[in-house]
Design an enzyme around this catalytic site. Sequence first.
Site, PDB file in Angstrom:
ATOM      1  N   TYR A 150       0.839  -1.204   0.000  1.00 26.03           N
ATOM      2  CA  TYR A 150       0.000   0.000   0.000  1.00 26.03           C
ATOM      3  C   TYR A 150       0.874   1.254   0.000  1.00 26.03           C
ATOM      4  O   TYR A 150       0.731   2.127  -0.861  1.00 26.03           O
ATOM      5  CB  TYR A 150      -0.900  -0.027   1.227  1.00 26.03           C
ATOM      6  CG  TYR A 150      -1.901   1.105   1.326  1.00 26.03           C
ATOM      7  CD1 TYR A 150      -3.004   1.173   0.474  1.00 26.03           C
ATOM      8  CD2 TYR A 150      -1.766   2.093   2.299  1.00 26.03           C
ATOM      9  CE1 TYR A 150      -3.941   2.201   0.596  1.00 26.03           C
ATOM     10  CE2 TYR A 150      -2.703   3.115   2.421  1.00 26.03           C
ATOM     11  CZ  TYR A 150      -3.788   3.164   1.567  1.00 26.03           C
ATOM     12  OH  TYR A 150      -4.708   4.182   1.695  1.00 26.03           O
ATOM     13  N   ASP A 278       3.150  -0.791  12.391  1.00 24.56           N
ATOM     14  CA  ASP A 278       2.018   0.074  12.738  1.00 24.56           C
ATOM     15  C   ASP A 278       2.588   1.431  13.193  1.00 24.56           C
ATOM     16  O   ASP A 278       3.343   1.491  14.166  1.00 24.56           O
ATOM     17  CB  ASP A 278       1.239  -0.581  13.884  1.00 24.56           C
ATOM     18  CG  ASP A 278      -0.159  -0.035  14.041  1.00 24.56           C
ATOM     19  OD1 ASP A 278      -1.096  -0.649  13.516  1.00 24.56           O
ATOM     20  OD2 ASP A 278      -0.307   1.017  14.702  1.00 24.56           O
TER      21      ASP A 278
HETATM   22  P1  NAD Z   1     -12.613   1.779   0.153  1.00 25.17           P
HETATM   23  O1  NAD Z   1     -11.905   0.479   0.209  1.00 25.17           O
HETATM   24  O2  NAD Z   1     -13.919   1.897   0.844  1.00 25.17           O
HETATM   25  O3  NAD Z   1     -12.824   2.245  -1.349  1.00 25.17           O
HETATM   26  C1  NAD Z   1     -11.953   1.920  -2.394  1.00 25.17           C
HETATM   27  C2  NAD Z   1     -12.796   1.600  -3.609  1.00 25.17           C
HETATM   28  O4  NAD Z   1     -11.913   1.277  -4.707  1.00 25.17           O
HETATM   29  C3  NAD Z   1     -13.713   0.396  -3.402  1.00 25.17           C
HETATM   30  O5  NAD Z   1     -15.003   0.685  -3.859  1.00 25.17           O
HETATM   31  C4  NAD Z   1     -13.057  -0.706  -4.249  1.00 25.17           C
HETATM   32  O6  NAD Z   1     -13.972  -1.673  -4.702  1.00 25.17           O
HETATM   33  C5  NAD Z   1     -12.430   0.107  -5.353  1.00 25.17           C
HETATM   34  N1  NAD Z   1     -11.278  -0.546  -6.016  1.00 25.17           N
HETATM   35  C6  NAD Z   1     -10.245  -1.172  -5.438  1.00 25.17           C
HETATM   36  N2  NAD Z   1      -9.390  -1.639  -6.364  1.00 25.17           N
HETATM   37  C7  NAD Z   1      -9.916  -1.282  -7.578  1.00 25.17           C
HETATM   38  C8  NAD Z   1      -9.510  -1.482  -8.925  1.00 25.17           C
HETATM   39  N3  NAD Z   1      -8.383  -2.128  -9.225  1.00 25.17           N
HETATM   40  N4  NAD Z   1     -10.301  -0.989  -9.918  1.00 25.17           N
HETATM   41  C9  NAD Z   1     -11.456  -0.336  -9.613  1.00 25.17           C
HETATM   42  N5  NAD Z   1     -11.898  -0.131  -8.365  1.00 25.17           N
HETATM   43  C10 NAD Z   1     -11.132  -0.598  -7.359  1.00 25.17           C
HETATM   44  O7  NAD Z   1     -11.586   2.870   0.702  1.00 25.17           O
HETATM   45  P2  NAD Z   1     -11.798   4.413   1.050  1.00 25.17           P
HETATM   46  O8  NAD Z   1     -11.582   4.564   2.492  1.00 25.17           O
HETATM   47  O9  NAD Z   1     -13.045   4.929   0.431  1.00 25.17           O
HETATM   48  O10 NAD Z   1     -10.543   5.045   0.308  1.00 25.17           O
HETATM   49  C11 NAD Z   1     -10.640   5.688  -0.943  1.00 25.17           C
HETATM   50  C12 NAD Z   1      -9.277   6.210  -1.344  1.00 25.17           C
HETATM   51  O11 NAD Z   1      -8.788   7.123  -0.345  1.00 25.17           O
HETATM   52  C13 NAD Z   1      -8.232   5.107  -1.468  1.00 25.17           C
HETATM   53  O12 NAD Z   1      -7.411   5.375  -2.579  1.00 25.17           O
HETATM   54  C14 NAD Z   1      -7.440   5.226  -0.196  1.00 25.17           C
HETATM   55  O13 NAD Z   1      -6.124   4.787  -0.361  1.00 25.17           O
HETATM   56  C15 NAD Z   1      -7.527   6.713   0.104  1.00 25.17           C
HETATM   57  N6  NAD Z   1      -7.368   6.994   1.538  1.00 25.17           N
HETATM   58  C16 NAD Z   1      -8.346   6.676   2.426  1.00 25.17           C
HETATM   59  C17 NAD Z   1      -8.154   6.933   3.780  1.00 25.17           C
HETATM   60  C18 NAD Z   1      -9.198   6.608   4.826  1.00 25.17           C
HETATM   61  O14 NAD Z   1      -8.979   6.842   6.014  1.00 25.17           O
HETATM   62  N7  NAD Z   1     -10.364   6.128   4.470  1.00 25.17           N
HETATM   63  C19 NAD Z   1      -6.953   7.504   4.222  1.00 25.17           C
HETATM   64  C20 NAD Z   1      -5.976   7.783   3.270  1.00 25.17           C
HETATM   65  C21 NAD Z   1      -6.194   7.540   1.937  1.00 25.17           C
HETATM   66  N1  UDP Z   2      -6.398  -0.724  15.830  1.00 22.27           N
HETATM   67  C1  UDP Z   2      -6.734  -1.270  17.053  1.00 22.27           C
HETATM   68  N2  UDP Z   2      -7.801  -2.132  17.108  1.00 22.27           N
HETATM   69  C2  UDP Z   2      -8.544  -2.438  16.013  1.00 22.27           C
HETATM   70  C3  UDP Z   2      -8.199  -1.855  14.768  1.00 22.27           C
HETATM   71  C4  UDP Z   2      -7.106  -1.011  14.724  1.00 22.27           C
HETATM   72  O1  UDP Z   2      -6.091  -1.012  18.084  1.00 22.27           O
HETATM   73  O2  UDP Z   2      -9.504  -3.217  16.153  1.00 22.27           O
HETATM   74  C5  UDP Z   2      -5.249   0.229  15.791  1.00 22.27           C
HETATM   75  C6  UDP Z   2      -4.222  -0.053  14.709  1.00 22.27           C
HETATM   76  O3  UDP Z   2      -3.241  -0.958  15.175  1.00 22.27           O
HETATM   77  C7  UDP Z   2      -3.662   1.326  14.465  1.00 22.27           C
HETATM   78  C8  UDP Z   2      -4.867   2.255  14.672  1.00 22.27           C
HETATM   79  O4  UDP Z   2      -5.791   1.510  15.458  1.00 22.27           O
HETATM   80  O5  UDP Z   2      -2.684   1.645  15.413  1.00 22.27           O
HETATM   81  C9  UDP Z   2      -5.537   2.701  13.379  1.00 22.27           C
HETATM   82  O6  UDP Z   2      -5.804   1.553  12.606  1.00 22.27           O
HETATM   83  P1  UDP Z   2      -6.574   1.587  11.201  1.00 22.27           P
HETATM   84  O7  UDP Z   2      -6.459   0.221  10.618  1.00 22.27           O
HETATM   85  O8  UDP Z   2      -7.913   2.166  11.387  1.00 22.27           O
HETATM   86  O9  UDP Z   2      -5.750   2.652  10.333  1.00 22.27           O
HETATM   87  P2  UDP Z   2      -4.203   2.871  10.004  1.00 22.27           P
HETATM   88  O10 UDP Z   2      -3.365   1.944  10.825  1.00 22.27           O
HETATM   89  O11 UDP Z   2      -4.096   2.583   8.559  1.00 22.27           O
HETATM   90  O12 UDP Z   2      -3.972   4.278  10.380  1.00 22.27           O
END
Ligand code: NAD
Ligand code: UDP
Length: 316
Positions: A150, A278
Amino acid sequence: MRHYGPTKRILVTGGAGFIGAHLCEKLLEQGHEVLCVDNFYTGCRANVAHLVLNPLFEILRHDICFPLYVEVDEIYNLACPASPIHYQFDPVQTTKTSVHGAINMLGLAKRLKVKILQASTSEVYGDPAIHPQVESYWGNVNPIGSRSCYDEGKRCAETLFFDYHRQHNLKIKVARIFNTYGPRMHPSDGRVISNFIIQALRNKDITIYGDGLQTRSFCYVDDLIESLLKLMESPDDFTGPVNLGSPDEITILELAQKIIDMAGSKSQICHKPLPQDDPHQRQPDISLVKEKLGWQPKTDLEEGLRKTIEYFEAII
Ligand code: NAD
Ligand code: UDP
Ligand code: UDP
């Protein structure tokens, strides 16, 4: 046919995911046509079911690792599984989605000469050695660990965006999104807020990984969407990368306690092993987005959690 009036035809990849579905909804509210492209890997049709009767909305099942020939005026590239459980399930596919997917969407933007926004992530900073994280920090990322598919995929996507910008004069926007939460989070994607709320509502143990002293800063999804829209509308010379997120930092232990209290739950806290790599601390420095876009989050954590708890109460 492409539009030349104030409304546009906008492609949202990953549009059936958590953030994507909120973005599609907001763009439709603004009167735009939306083409939602998704392979439903982590997203689902239920997230956009309320939009399908809107004649301005179109949904296409497609994997962005393969070329896509459509006609649009603007592209938001959000496709990519975002939770550790899902992006680590098929890590090679995760890297392909970030890298091949970016190449295809950049190729599409280049052919059409349209603006493209990349949903990058705070994970490009890895386990950060500086705090809070500023955009000029290059990060501390393990290239061979279980999060690398990722983190490195997203870093390579940023490289591709800036090379298409320099080499082909493409108009790009790179958003480094920090932890975002809210309704439509996938109930089983293992992210901390969805896990804790579901556990609290079921009076099950709250699973804290490690000692719970690691921190995150959580942004409510409506605020995040507003920042993405502002970024897309910003002047062409503002490419980012720009941090988008909340600067309000909290330990995972404090978060657990807050959710137990707010849900009126009888859950106890239990500890599980901390996953590899993490990050210990995470908080965005949001000076750049404040200065350039006049944006900062409006929703405090209690208000956002209340809405998210209501959502999960209704679906589980
Ligand atoms: P999500 O998993 O809910 O949404 C991702 C979507 O992309 C899904 O609908 C999935 O089916 C689709 N997808 C995955 N691979 C694909 C492919 N090869 N072709 C077409 N569609 C595909 O995640 P999200 O939380 O909505 O995140 C959306 C974007 O924001 C992502 O790029 C993620 O990396 C970024 N992002 C999210 C967060 C967060 O906290 N949610 C934080 C940082 C970055
Ligand atoms: N985490 C946790 N319990 C859970 C899920 C996540 O303690 O059931 C912790 C995880 O180890 C991390 C933080 O919460 O330190 C945020 O995790 P998340 O997967 O939401 O996002 P990211 O690690 O990508 O920021
Ligand atoms: N591409 C696409 N849709 C388009 C134009 C291009 O999916 O409308 C893909 C195409 O498959 C190509 C990639 O984008 O592999 C990169 O395109 P670019 O023009 O940058 O490179 P080239 O075609 O020279 O490889």
